[in-house]
Design a protein around this motif. Structure first.
Motif, mmCIF file in Angstrom:
data_model
loop_
_atom_site.group_PDB
_atom_site.id
_atom_site.type_symbol
_atom_site.label_atom_id
_atom_site.label_comp_id
_atom_site.label_asym_id
_atom_site.label_seq_id
_atom_site.Cartn_x
_atom_site.Cartn_y
_atom_site.Cartn_z
ATOM 1 N N GLU A 1 0.832 -1.203 0.000
ATOM 2 C CA GLU A 1 0.000 0.000 0.000
ATOM 3 C C GLU A 1 0.869 1.256 0.000
ATOM 4 O O GLU A 1 0.554 2.238 -0.674
ATOM 5 C CB GLU A 1 -0.935 0.022 1.223
ATOM 6 C CG GLU A 1 -1.963 -1.074 1.249
ATOM 7 C CD GLU A 1 -1.424 -2.381 1.844
ATOM 8 O OE1 GLU A 1 -0.326 -2.375 2.465
ATOM 9 O OE2 GLU A 1 -2.091 -3.407 1.654
ATOM 10 N N HIS B 1 -8.154 14.288 -3.643
ATOM 11 C CA HIS B 1 -9.321 13.505 -4.086
ATOM 12 C C HIS B 1 -8.954 12.544 -5.210
ATOM 13 O O HIS B 1 -9.514 11.455 -5.317
ATOM 14 C CB HIS B 1 -10.490 14.425 -4.495
ATOM 15 C CG HIS B 1 -10.234 15.217 -5.748
ATOM 16 N ND1 HIS B 1 -10.452 14.707 -7.002
ATOM 17 C CD2 HIS B 1 -9.791 16.477 -5.924
ATOM 18 C CE1 HIS B 1 -10.142 15.611 -7.910
ATOM 19 N NE2 HIS B 1 -9.737 16.707 -7.283
ATOM 20 N N LEU C 1 -7.329 9.557 -3.493
ATOM 21 C CA LEU C 1 -8.355 8.767 -2.815
ATOM 22 C C LEU C 1 -9.135 7.920 -3.820
ATOM 23 O O LEU C 1 -9.427 6.749 -3.558
ATOM 24 C CB LEU C 1 -9.317 9.680 -2.038
ATOM 25 C CG LEU C 1 -8.687 10.554 -0.946
ATOM 26 C CD1 LEU C 1 -9.745 11.437 -0.299
ATOM 27 C CD2 LEU C 1 -7.966 9.727 0.077
ATOM 28 N N ASP C 2 -9.457 8.521 -4.990
ATOM 29 C CA ASP C 2 -10.185 7.780 -6.027
ATOM 30 C C ASP C 2 -9.344 6.658 -6.630
ATOM 31 O O ASP C 2 -9.827 5.546 -6.838
ATOM 32 C CB ASP C 2 -10.653 8.729 -7.134
ATOM 33 C CG ASP C 2 -11.765 9.670 -6.688
ATOM 34 O OD1 ASP C 2 -12.396 9.385 -5.641
ATOM 35 O OD2 ASP C 2 -11.998 10.679 -7.372
ATOM 36 N N LYS C 3 -8.075 6.950 -6.918
ATOM 37 C CA LYS C 3 -7.198 5.944 -7.526
ATOM 38 C C LYS C 3 -6.959 4.758 -6.607
ATOM 39 O O LYS C 3 -6.905 3.615 -7.048
ATOM 40 C CB LYS C 3 -5.848 6.560 -7.904
ATOM 41 C CG LYS C 3 -5.830 7.290 -9.201
ATOM 42 C CD LYS C 3 -4.426 7.760 -9.527
ATOM 43 C CE LYS C 3 -4.423 8.551 -10.817
ATOM 44 N NZ LYS C 3 -3.092 9.053 -11.150
ATOM 45 N N HIS D 1 -8.825 4.019 -3.866
ATOM 46 C CA HIS D 1 -10.070 3.555 -3.228
ATOM 47 C C HIS D 1 -9.928 3.505 -1.708
ATOM 48 O O HIS D 1 -10.192 2.484 -1.071
ATOM 49 C CB HIS D 1 -10.501 2.183 -3.765
ATOM 50 C CG HIS D 1 -10.591 2.145 -5.252
ATOM 51 N ND1 HIS D 1 -11.562 2.806 -5.958
ATOM 52 C CD2 HIS D 1 -9.803 1.534 -6.173
ATOM 53 C CE1 HIS D 1 -11.391 2.605 -7.249
ATOM 54 N NE2 HIS D 1 -10.321 1.835 -7.405
ATOM 55 N N ILE D 2 -9.488 4.636 -1.146
ATOM 56 C CA ILE D 2 -9.320 4.731 0.309
ATOM 57 C C ILE D 2 -10.004 6.002 0.818
ATOM 58 O O ILE D 2 -10.306 6.910 0.049
ATOM 59 C CB ILE D 2 -7.822 4.741 0.709
ATOM 60 C CG1 ILE D 2 -7.067 5.877 0.013
ATOM 61 C CG2 ILE D 2 -7.164 3.409 0.436
ATOM 62 C CD1 ILE D 2 -5.615 6.039 0.454
ATOM 63 N N SER D 3 -10.213 6.059 2.137
ATOM 64 C CA SER D 3 -10.807 7.242 2.752
ATOM 65 C C SER D 3 -9.719 8.267 3.055
ATOM 66 O O SER D 3 -8.526 7.960 3.009
ATOM 67 C CB SER D 3 -11.526 6.859 4.048
ATOM 68 O OG SER D 3 -10.585 6.459 5.014
ATOM 69 N N TYR E 1 -5.825 7.634 4.019
ATOM 70 C CA TYR E 1 -4.769 8.324 3.263
ATOM 71 C C TYR E 1 -3.752 8.948 4.204
ATOM 72 O O TYR E 1 -2.543 8.764 4.049
ATOM 73 C CB TYR E 1 -5.375 9.400 2.351
ATOM 74 C CG TYR E 1 -4.373 10.410 1.859
ATOM 75 C CD1 TYR E 1 -3.470 10.098 0.846
ATOM 76 C CD2 TYR E 1 -4.308 11.685 2.423
ATOM 77 C CE1 TYR E 1 -2.538 11.021 0.409
ATOM 78 C CE2 TYR E 1 -3.386 12.618 1.987
ATOM 79 C CZ TYR E 1 -2.504 12.286 0.982
ATOM 80 O OH TYR E 1 -1.583 13.197 0.549
#
Length: 169
Positions: free
Chosen positions: A101, A120, A123-125, A127-129, A133
């Protein structure tokens, strides 16, 4: 270690991680400059005749001076190159110690071609909060600090040991 000292180390280490993608290009540029200096040769110029007032023992050795200056410049550039290679190697050691990770975050955040990657997007790439992060980024930089600056960790452990009850027998 105080909070301010840790923040400073954190900031500097993160700066080194951001610089990693440029180090290889900097090393190549230095190598090219060294080659250019080695291939450059001016040699002797024309002889000038001036009016002399008396005998002089100051002999101008333009070729010798040129060679000395070239060697000094090459030595300086090789010194800078070696420092950059060491910096690069330390970062590579840190990267090798990252978890899967952490490596993914490193590639998305620090190796991006963009000047600054919006959070953002990360976070999108990944898939985490946002919380994940920040935790992942903190653990990544902490891991890099322990790999790149083991002396800081040793000093902190020594200070904790001497300040604890273990130091008194």
């Amino acid at each position: 270690m105080t909070k301010e000292e840790y923040s400073e180390i954190f900031r500097k280490t993160e700066g080194k991680l951001f610089d990693y993608k440029n180090i290889r290009n900097e090393i190549e540029a230095i190598e090219l400059e060294i080659e250019d200096i080695k291939n450059e040769y001016r040699g002797c110029g024309s002889i000038s005749y001036e009016e002399r007032t008396g005998p002089t023992y100051n002999i101008s050795r333009s070729v010798e001076n040129e060679v000395i200056k070239k060697e000094e410049r090459i030595n300086y550039l090789e010194y800078i190159k070696k420092k950059k290679e060491i910096k690069k190697k330390k970062i590579e050691i840190a990267i090798n110690n990252f978890s899967i990770e952490q490596k993914e975050l490193f590639n998305v955040l620090y190796m991006s071609n963009k000047k600054k990657v919006p959070r953002h997007e990360i976070l999108d790439k990944m898939h985490i909060s946002k919380t994940t992060y920040y935790e992942l980024r903190e653990s990544l930089v902490r891991s890099a600090i322990s790999s790149m600056h083991p002396d800081i960790l040793e000093r902190e452990l020594f200070n904790n040991f001497t300040n604890s009850n273990w130091g008194t027998f």
